[in-house]
Design an enzyme around this catalytic site. Structure first.
Site, PDB file in Angstrom:
ATOM      1  N   HIS A 213       6.387  46.742 -19.642  1.00 40.11           N
ATOM      2  CA  HIS A 213       7.290  47.868 -19.466  1.00 40.11           C
ATOM      3  C   HIS A 213       6.587  49.020 -18.759  1.00 40.11           C
ATOM      4  O   HIS A 213       7.100  49.588 -17.790  1.00 40.11           O
ATOM      5  CB  HIS A 213       7.793  48.359 -20.827  1.00 40.11           C
ATOM      6  CG  HIS A 213       8.641  47.377 -21.547  1.00 40.11           C
ATOM      7  ND1 HIS A 213       9.130  47.603 -22.815  1.00 40.11           N
ATOM      8  CD2 HIS A 213       9.089  46.144 -21.190  1.00 40.11           C
ATOM      9  CE1 HIS A 213       9.852  46.573 -23.208  1.00 40.11           C
ATOM     10  NE2 HIS A 213       9.839  45.670 -22.237  1.00 40.11           N
TER      11      HIS A 213
ATOM     12  N   SER B 255      12.503  43.122 -17.877  1.00 42.31           N
ATOM     13  CA  SER B 255      12.359  44.536 -18.226  1.00 42.31           C
ATOM     14  C   SER B 255      11.340  45.268 -17.379  1.00 42.31           C
ATOM     15  O   SER B 255      11.524  46.451 -17.076  1.00 42.31           O
ATOM     16  CB  SER B 255      11.998  44.679 -19.703  1.00 42.31           C
ATOM     17  OG  SER B 255      13.001  44.155 -20.520  1.00 42.31           O
TER      18      SER B 255
END
Length: 278
Positions: free
Chosen positions: A244, A191
């Site tokens: 992230h 991610s």
């Protein structure tokens, strides 16, 4: 107006509306208007110029003229993936997960050693790279694969294969290390890298219309929502929000550079099941 006839430089036929070749400057009839259909001296000169610039391949030697790049010289097989690096990355994350399943079946600690990035990454430097291709479970893999499938090729189309790969790797490394350094726990997932791709594309095409689940919105709005959600979830649950945000930040920076350039948890926690995934 009266059209003055001329003769085709190839067949000598009279032609009232001749075609002028942009390579050699001669005039031809409709049958011989293309450079391939007449003895065009300018075309060979033009092709030689392109070969000297490395833009086309020599049909006899199979080589390109000009300076030979590292990939062409030492890793020629990679040239087959040019323009399809996003799909190559997508394939690699599926292959990595299959390897995870095999290692997990042999010994879960073996999977940890190969794929999980943690505070001990200095002792396992390869995990800095392998962690950004591995995943915690099938759902985790599915979500990341969907995002990469839709946004990776779009960014690659805009900035090229090499730049896409650079964004993915740098964002993945910075995102993973950001979580490890500040949260002192283990992490696995693509991610951070994918958020980098997302961020770069946001800078280049902020008004691109996308669907967040089923809600249509502009790309920059979705990015703002992701930032707010991840800031709110820092340190909570199994989601590595810092990874992230770190990856997204790198992607935004890369996107800005591209745009301007175009003038356009501790180890004990892990062993007890406290793994983070992102």
């Amino acid at each position: 107006m009266i059209s003055i006839p001329t003769r085709c430089s190839e067949c000598d036929e009279v032609e009232y509306m001749p075609y002028t070749c942009k390579f050699c400057g001669e005039e031809f009839c409709a049958e011989h208007r293309l450079p391939e259909n007449h003895s065009c001296s300018g075309l060979s000169d033009y092709r030689a110029k392109l070969r000297s610039q490395g833009k086309i391949m020599d049909p006899k030697t199979g080589d390109r003229g000009g300076e030979v790049g590292f990939v062409e010289k030492y890793l020629p097989f990679l040239s087959y993936f040019k323009g399809n690096v996003a799909l190559l990355l997508l394939g690699l994350i599926f292959v990595a997960y299959l390897v995870q399943i095999v290692l997990r079946g042999i010994d879960p600690m073996l999977e940890l050693s190969v794929f999980f990035l943690g505070p001990d990454f200095v002792e396992r430097p390869w995990s800095i790279i392998t962690s950004m291709f591995a995943h915690g479970n099938e759902f985790h893999l599915f979500v990341n694969a969907i995002v990469l499938f839709f946004f990776g090729p779009e960014l690659e189309r805009r900035v090229g294969s090499r730049r896409l790969l650079e964004v993915y790797l740098v964002a993945g490394v910075i995102g993973g290390l950001a979580h490890v350094v500040f949260m002192e726990s283990y992490v696995v997932g693509a991610s951070g890298a994918i958020f980098g791709v997302f961020g770069a594309l946001t800078m280049l095409a902020p008004n691109m219309r996308i669907f967040l689940i089923v809600i249509p919105m502009k790309l920059w709005v979705a990015t703002v929502i992701f930032v707010i959600l991840n800031v709110a979830m820092i340190g909570q649950g199994p989601i590595a929000s810092l990874a992230h945000l770190g990856g997204l930040g790198i992607g935004l920076l890369y996107g800005l550079l591209f745009k301007n350039g175009d003038d356009q948890k501790p180890k004990s926690d892990l062993l007890s099941g406290g793994r983070k995934r992102y």
